[in-house]
Write a protein that holds these residues in place. Structure first.
Motif, PDB file in Angstrom:
ATOM      1  N   GLY C 124       0.812  -1.210   0.000  1.00 22.12           N
ATOM      2  CA  GLY C 124       0.000   0.000   0.000  1.00 22.12           C
ATOM      3  C   GLY C 124       0.846   1.260   0.000  1.00 22.12           C
ATOM      4  O   GLY C 124       0.591   2.203  -0.749  1.00 22.12           O
ATOM      5  N   ARG C 125       1.874   1.259   0.853  1.00 23.77           N
ATOM      6  CA  ARG C 125       2.771   2.420   0.936  1.00 23.77           C
ATOM      7  C   ARG C 125       3.440   2.703  -0.399  1.00 23.77           C
ATOM      8  O   ARG C 125       3.476   3.833  -0.881  1.00 23.77           O
ATOM      9  N   LEU C 126       3.981   1.628  -1.014  1.00 23.76           N
ATOM     10  CA  LEU C 126       4.716   1.803  -2.272  1.00 23.76           C
ATOM     11  C   LEU C 126       3.790   2.229  -3.411  1.00 23.76           C
ATOM     12  O   LEU C 126       4.161   3.047  -4.251  1.00 23.76           O
ATOM     13  N   LEU C 127       2.573   1.654  -3.425  1.00 24.58           N
ATOM     14  CA  LEU C 127       1.624   2.013  -4.485  1.00 24.58           C
ATOM     15  C   LEU C 127       1.282   3.497  -4.388  1.00 24.58           C
ATOM     16  O   LEU C 127       1.176   4.196  -5.395  1.00 24.58           O
ATOM     17  N   ASP C 128       1.142   3.984  -3.143  1.00 21.75           N
ATOM     18  CA  ASP C 128       0.888   5.412  -2.945  1.00 21.75           C
ATOM     19  C   ASP C 128       2.063   6.235  -3.445  1.00 21.75           C
ATOM     20  O   ASP C 128       1.906   7.212  -4.172  1.00 21.75           O
ATOM     21  N   GLU C 129       3.253   5.792  -3.033  1.00 22.25           N
ATOM     22  CA  GLU C 129       4.445   6.563  -3.367  1.00 22.25           C
ATOM     23  C   GLU C 129       4.664   6.611  -4.877  1.00 22.25           C
ATOM     24  O   GLU C 129       5.064   7.633  -5.426  1.00 22.25           O
ATOM     25  N   LEU C 130       4.412   5.490  -5.530  1.00 20.71           N
ATOM     26  CA  LEU C 130       4.634   5.429  -6.978  1.00 20.71           C
ATOM     27  C   LEU C 130       3.392   5.853  -7.754  1.00 20.71           C
ATOM     28  O   LEU C 130       3.367   5.804  -8.980  1.00 20.71           O
ATOM     29  N   GLU C 131       2.367   6.247  -7.020  1.00 25.04           N
ATOM     30  CA  GLU C 131       1.130   6.760  -7.607  1.00 25.04           C
ATOM     31  C   GLU C 131       0.496   5.799  -8.613  1.00 25.04           C
ATOM     32  O   GLU C 131       0.227   6.148  -9.755  1.00 25.04           O
ATOM     33  N   VAL C 132       0.325   4.556  -8.150  1.00 23.62           N
ATOM     34  CA  VAL C 132      -0.359   3.564  -8.976  1.00 23.62           C
ATOM     35  C   VAL C 132      -1.804   3.456  -8.481  1.00 23.62           C
ATOM     36  O   VAL C 132      -2.037   3.206  -7.301  1.00 23.62           O
ATOM     37  N   ASP C 133      -2.743   3.668  -9.369  1.00 24.73           N
ATOM     38  CA  ASP C 133      -4.157   3.591  -9.008  1.00 24.73           C
ATOM     39  C   ASP C 133      -4.628   2.151  -9.179  1.00 24.73           C
ATOM     40  O   ASP C 133      -4.786   1.662 -10.295  1.00 24.73           O
ATOM     41  N   VAL C 134      -4.863   1.476  -8.036  1.00 23.76           N
ATOM     42  CA  VAL C 134      -5.189   0.044  -8.106  1.00 23.76           C
ATOM     43  C   VAL C 134      -6.624  -0.201  -8.551  1.00 23.76           C
ATOM     44  O   VAL C 134      -7.025  -1.340  -8.765  1.00 23.76           O
ATOM     45  N   ARG C 135      -7.421   0.861  -8.665  1.00 16.89           N
ATOM     46  CA  ARG C 135      -8.794   0.651  -9.155  1.00 16.89           C
ATOM     47  C   ARG C 135      -8.826   0.590 -10.678  1.00 16.89           C
ATOM     48  O   ARG C 135      -9.812   0.217 -11.285  1.00 16.89           O
ATOM     49  N   LYS C 136      -7.690   0.991 -11.297  1.00 13.30           N
ATOM     50  CA  LYS C 136      -7.615   0.877 -12.757  1.00 13.30           C
ATOM     51  C   LYS C 136      -7.079  -0.501 -13.131  1.00 13.30           C
ATOM     52  O   LYS C 136      -6.385  -1.139 -12.349  1.00 13.30           O
ATOM     53  N   SER C 137      -7.377  -0.934 -14.350  1.00 12.29           N
ATOM     54  CA  SER C 137      -6.801  -2.194 -14.807  1.00 12.29           C
ATOM     55  C   SER C 137      -5.396  -1.906 -15.337  1.00 12.29           C
ATOM     56  O   SER C 137      -5.137  -0.826 -15.844  1.00 12.29           O
ATOM     57  N   PRO C 138      -4.499  -2.882 -15.189  1.00 15.79           N
ATOM     58  CA  PRO C 138      -3.141  -2.672 -15.684  1.00 15.79           C
ATOM     59  C   PRO C 138      -3.097  -2.257 -17.163  1.00 15.79           C
ATOM     60  O   PRO C 138      -2.230  -1.477 -17.560  1.00 15.79           O
ATOM     61  N   ASP C 139      -4.031  -2.761 -17.961  1.00  8.78           N
ATOM     62  CA  ASP C 139      -4.060  -2.373 -19.377  1.00  8.78           C
ATOM     63  C   ASP C 139      -4.323  -0.883 -19.549  1.00  8.78           C
ATOM     64  O   ASP C 139      -3.921  -0.281 -20.531  1.00  8.78           O
ATOM     65  N   ALA C 140      -5.031  -0.295 -18.570  1.00  6.40           N
ATOM     66  CA  ALA C 140      -5.353   1.127 -18.663  1.00  6.40           C
ATOM     67  C   ALA C 140      -4.245   1.994 -18.061  1.00  6.40           C
ATOM     68  O   ALA C 140      -4.289   3.212 -18.169  1.00  6.40           O
ATOM     69  N   LEU C 141      -3.254   1.342 -17.436  1.00  3.29           N
ATOM     70  CA  LEU C 141      -2.157   2.104 -16.841  1.00  3.29           C
ATOM     71  C   LEU C 141      -1.092   2.390 -17.891  1.00  3.29           C
ATOM     72  O   LEU C 141      -0.973   1.673 -18.882  1.00  3.29           O
ATOM     73  N   SER C 142      -0.295   3.442 -17.657  1.00  3.51           N
ATOM     74  CA  SER C 142       0.827   3.710 -18.548  1.00  3.51           C
ATOM     75  C   SER C 142       1.877   2.618 -18.333  1.00  3.51           C
ATOM     76  O   SER C 142       1.849   1.900 -17.339  1.00  3.51           O
ATOM     77  N   ARG C 143       2.795   2.523 -19.280  1.00  8.09           N
ATOM     78  CA  ARG C 143       3.848   1.514 -19.171  1.00  8.09           C
ATOM     79  C   ARG C 143       4.607   1.634 -17.848  1.00  8.09           C
ATOM     80  O   ARG C 143       4.881   0.657 -17.174  1.00  8.09           O
ATOM     81  N   GLY C 144       4.899   2.886 -17.492  1.00  6.85           N
ATOM     82  CA  GLY C 144       5.664   3.133 -16.268  1.00  6.85           C
ATOM     83  C   GLY C 144       4.905   2.699 -15.020  1.00  6.85           C
ATOM     84  O   GLY C 144       5.473   2.081 -14.118  1.00  6.85           O
ATOM     85  N   LYS C 145       3.619   2.990 -14.975  1.00  6.80           N
ATOM     86  CA  LYS C 145       2.816   2.622 -13.804  1.00  6.80           C
ATOM     87  C   LYS C 145       2.659   1.111 -13.732  1.00  6.80           C
ATOM     88  O   LYS C 145       2.609   0.526 -12.667  1.00  6.80           O
ATOM     89  N   ARG C 146       2.572   0.494 -14.906  1.00 10.61           N
ATOM     90  CA  ARG C 146       2.450  -0.959 -14.946  1.00 10.61           C
ATOM     91  C   ARG C 146       3.723  -1.612 -14.420  1.00 10.61           C
ATOM     92  O   ARG C 146       3.679  -2.573 -13.659  1.00 10.61           O
ATOM     93  N   SER C 147       4.865  -1.039 -14.836  1.00  8.31           N
ATOM     94  CA  SER C 147       6.143  -1.540 -14.320  1.00  8.31           C
ATOM     95  C   SER C 147       6.221  -1.331 -12.817  1.00  8.31           C
ATOM     96  O   SER C 147       6.708  -2.195 -12.079  1.00  8.31           O
ATOM     97  N   ALA C 148       5.737  -0.170 -12.363  1.00  7.89           N
ATOM     98  CA  ALA C 148       5.766   0.130 -10.925  1.00  7.89           C
ATOM     99  C   ALA C 148       4.942  -0.900 -10.156  1.00  7.89           C
ATOM    100  O   ALA C 148       5.344  -1.342  -9.079  1.00  7.89           O
ATOM    101  N   LEU C 149       3.818  -1.307 -10.736  1.00  7.36           N
ATOM    102  CA  LEU C 149       2.981  -2.335 -10.102  1.00  7.36           C
ATOM    103  C   LEU C 149       3.781  -3.625  -9.925  1.00  7.36           C
ATOM    104  O   LEU C 149       3.740  -4.263  -8.869  1.00  7.36           O
ATOM    105  N   GLY C 150       4.527  -3.995 -10.975  1.00 10.97           N
ATOM    106  CA  GLY C 150       5.381  -5.183 -10.892  1.00 10.97           C
ATOM    107  C   GLY C 150       6.437  -5.038  -9.800  1.00 10.97           C
ATOM    108  O   GLY C 150       6.694  -5.970  -9.038  1.00 10.97           O
ATOM    109  N   ALA C 151       7.028  -3.857  -9.726  1.00 10.29           N
ATOM    110  CA  ALA C 151       8.062  -3.609  -8.715  1.00 10.29           C
ATOM    111  C   ALA C 151       7.489  -3.762  -7.313  1.00 10.29           C
ATOM    112  O   ALA C 151       8.114  -4.353  -6.428  1.00 10.29           O
ATOM    113  N   VAL C 152       6.284  -3.259  -7.114  1.00 10.22           N
ATOM    114  CA  VAL C 152       5.623  -3.352  -5.807  1.00 10.22           C
ATOM    115  C   VAL C 152       5.365  -4.815  -5.454  1.00 10.22           C
ATOM    116  O   VAL C 152       5.635  -5.258  -4.333  1.00 10.22           O
ATOM    117  N   ILE C 153       4.875  -5.575  -6.437  1.00 10.49           N
ATOM    118  CA  ILE C 153       4.625  -7.001  -6.206  1.00 10.49           C
ATOM    119  C   ILE C 153       5.911  -7.691  -5.771  1.00 10.49           C
ATOM    120  O   ILE C 153       5.936  -8.466  -4.821  1.00 10.49           O
TER     121      ILE C 153
END
Lengths: 128, 267, 308
Positions: C124-153
């Motif tokens: 949760g902390r990292l998603l906030d910091e990297l500004e990833v909106d988890v209510r969006k689908s990864p397909d709707a995220l930018s490449r960078g945000k999608r990568s950030a999601l992977g990094a958080v995982i």
């Protein structure tokens, strides 16, 4: 930061020694933890730990169990003494060799050091 | 970090085996839950369409007073084909994520088994309900339904309808998965050549359950005698077991494809 | 985390990607990954990094040879279909393995369900910091945000063996640095083995304790990062003063600025040479890992070209 030719852990140790020498880190003052150091400078924690361990061995830092690392009492004096010793061999020595190479007479150097050189510098020595 | 019990934990130790067993159950449950939930998320839309089409056909038939085709029953009993397609789509996106999350292919397989059974039975239940409602409407109009060559004579044999449709849905769902995963595993031509393998359990199901579009004509053409009694559900169960076994073989040791393949398949 | 960091060993590993025996993604790899280190996995595109990562994470099997993974001090096991090893190994591939078309939180829930040491607070902390909106689908995220999601995982899984395969793609510089900071901070608190592959070597080289360079399916070197750094040296000073020190070394690069030259050499200077260089007024500098890497991988491919 840490772009020198020596291994990074030596550069970290050198940096901390310099801070102790300059008084930025006072004796008995707590230094950053390995974790803080690693995260602050984005380096591998093991590298930072190695640097700190080296400084403990040298007696610059000491460890208080469960609290952290502190600058040892007398660390600055010891470092000063060491650096004085090395100054002539490592710093002044090469400068004098260079002066010799360039043909600068010892008198000029002495004058320079004593600040007696009042006249503007003229090339009083033959060209090399 | 290195207390004695930590360093003694390794893949072969007792503690590790207990942990692995728990992980297996978690993996199975997660895969099954995802499968059932996704099938029903899309499935809800399917059932709305089924009811709408049924209503339209029923309306036309009422106006023409000519009831020669099964109005609601036709669309409803094609749920199995809908599941065949879902079976092709859903698990493709699951392999990489499941393994990436630390799940084994084995727990994925078990999850797909459980998930397709739950999906099959719930879709079977929905089919039964729709058939029963359609039949009830028909009789209220004073029409009679002429039994086709089907294991269950009409909608009123609710138990038989439920069993037959559930087995159909489960087998078709599993067959879709086999087709997709065989293609995922072998790619290209070989994947296409393996499609008949997925059709074998369907053949077994159709010739024993003997209902719907293919079942009766196919059994007739192949000279399979009319089934009755326990032979029907046993045959259906055999088809399910066969499909489950083929799925296990396809999934066992399946390599996870590089990123580009997954993207090109799942969009 | 209750499990000790994992080590890994590969012995004579070959992975073929085609029918022909010459089509090899990995070509006889023997390698050890030390438990508890952050190891840099470097190689050019197609060198075999991704295949190596896939083997360690049981995404696939080698054509021949053995892959072994396990906790420090314990026996190593084949990770393939080994539930205990797999539940403790996390591979994050570029852009991550996610449900592309459903909400990002669905993907996170799946990982949280399966991962024994998942830290939801950290996620949760990292998603906030990297500004990833988890209510969006990864397909709707930018490449960078999608990568950030992977990094958080990858970080929230807290797996004793965690592999990041070019996870930074599309992430902007502030996000990348936020990721590096989170990586170092979480690694110090929860020691584990981290394998990090990246093309942005300048940014990550100081994070590495060990470095593995692979090229064309073979291991070029695998050693502590300090040793790799010691493999090169740069000298700056008057051109004619430098020349005597160059003799006997491979020159990686030579730059001139008026009378001043900078020469980058491959290979070490011994203590005497260093002293002499300093004496002669030359400045001794380090060579960025990036430059050494470029040299190492270029050299080996050129040699192969010559051999044809």
């Amino acid at each position: 930061m840490f772009d020198g030719p020596e291994p990074i852990y030596l550069q970290i140790a050198q940096q901390i020694r310099a801070q102790v020498l300059s008084g930025d880190l006072a004796e008995e003052e707590q230094v950053m933890s390995t974790t803080q150091y690693a995260t602050t400078f984005r380096i591998n924690p093991a590298t930072a730990a190695k640097a700190f361990a080296g400084l403990v061995d040298e007696g610059v830092l000491y460890k208080r169990r469960g609290v952290g690392m502190f600058v040892a009492t007398g660390a600055r004096e010891r470092l000063l003494a060491e650096h004085r010793e090395h100054y002539f061999a490592d710093v002044l020595g090469p400068a004098l060799v260079q002066a010799d190479l360039l043909g600068i007479p010892a008198a000029d150097i002495v004058d320079h050091v004593l600040g007696r050189s009042t006249t503007p510098r003229t090339p009083s020595y033959p060209e090399a | 970090m290195s207390t004695p019990e930590q360093t003694s934990t390794h893949a072969g130790s007792q503690a590790a085996r207990a942990m692995a067993a728990r992980a297996h159950r978690r993996g199975t449950r997660a895969a099954a839950t995802y499968l059932v939930r996704s099938a029903w998320l899309v499935g809800a839309a399917y059932w709305v369409v089924v009811l709408a089409i049924g209503a339209v056909i029923l309306y036309i038939e009422l106006r023409g007073d000519d009831v020669s085709i099964s109005a609601v029953g036709g669309p409803a009993s094609s749920a199995r084909f809908f599941l065949l397609v879902l079976g092709i789509i859903l698990p493709l996106g699951m392999i990489a994520l499941h393994v990436s999350a630390g799940g084994t292919r084995r727990s994925l397989t078990h999850g797909l088994w459980a998930g397709s059974l739950v999906t099959g039975v719930t879709f079977g239940l929905a089919t039964t309900l729709v058939l029963w409602c359609g039949g009830w409407l028909f009789t209220r109009q004073g029409w009679t339904i002429e039994p086709e060559r089907a294991v269950y004579g009409d909608w009123s044999q609710i138990g038989s309808v439920l069993v037959v449709e559930s087995l159909y849905c489960t087998v078709y769902f599993l067959a879709g998965m086999i087709i997709a995963l065989a293609y995922y595993r072998t790619g290209g031509w070989l994947g296409t050549l393996l499609i008949p393998v997925a059709l074998v359990p369907l053949l077994v199901a159709e010739t024993t359950l003997q209902s719907g579009y293919f079942g009766s004509p196919l059994s007739g053409a192949l000279g399979v005698p009319e089934m009755s009694g326990w032979l029907v559900p046993l045959g259906g169960l055999a088809a399910v077991a066969l499909a489950a076994a083929i799925l296990q073989v396809v999934l066992r040791a399946i390599p996870v494809r590089p990123v580009e393949f997954g993207q090109s398949v799942t969009g | 985390m209750t499990t000790a960091p994992f080590g890994a060993e590969l012995r004579d590993v070959v992975v073929r990607y085609g029918r022909k025996d010459t089509e090899r993604a990995l070509d006889g790899v023997t390698l050890s990954i030390r438990p508890g280190t952050i190891t840099g996995l470097l190689g050019r595109n197609g060198a075999g990094k991704t295949t190596l990562a896939a083997l360690l994470a049981a995404f696939r099997r080698p054509t021949s040879g053995s892959v072994l993974v396990g906790p420090a001090g314990g026996p190593l096991d084949d990770p393939f279909e080994n539930p205990w090893v797999m539940m403790h190994t996390q591979l994050v591939r570029e852009s991550g393995d996610v449900w592309g078309d459903s909400k990002a939180c669905d993907t996170l829930d799946y990982y949280a369900d399966l991962r024994p040491d998942w830290d939801a607070d950290l996620a949760g902390r990292l998603l906030d910091e990297l500004e990833v909106d988890v209510r969006k689908s990864p397909d709707a995220l930018s490449r960078g945000k999608r990568s950030a999601l992977g990094a958080v995982i990858g970080l929230a899984s807290r797996a004793p063996l965690t592999i990041f395969d070019e996870v930074y793609l599309g992430m902007d510089a502030p996000s990348r640095y936020a990721f590096y900071d989170a990586l170092v901070a979480d690694y110090t608190e929860h020691p584990r083995t981290i394998l990090l592959s990246s093309h942005l070597i300048d940014e990550v080289e100081r994070l590495f304790e060990d470095v593995v360079v692979i090229d064309r399916g073979r291991v070029l070197l695998a050693e502590p990062a300090e040793d790799v750094r010691g493999r090169g040296v740069s000298l700056t000073g008057p051109a004619d003063t430098i020349e005597p020190f160059v003799a006997g070394h491979q020159v990686l690069a030579r730059q001139h600025l008026g009378p001043t030259s900078q020469v980058t050499l491959f290979g070490e200077l011994d203590a005497a040479q260093r002293a002499a260089a300093t004496q002669a007024g030359l400045e001794i500098g380090a060579v960025p890992l990036q430059d050494l890497f470029v040299h190492l991988t270029r050299k080996s491919s050129d040699l192969k070209e010559d051999a044809r």
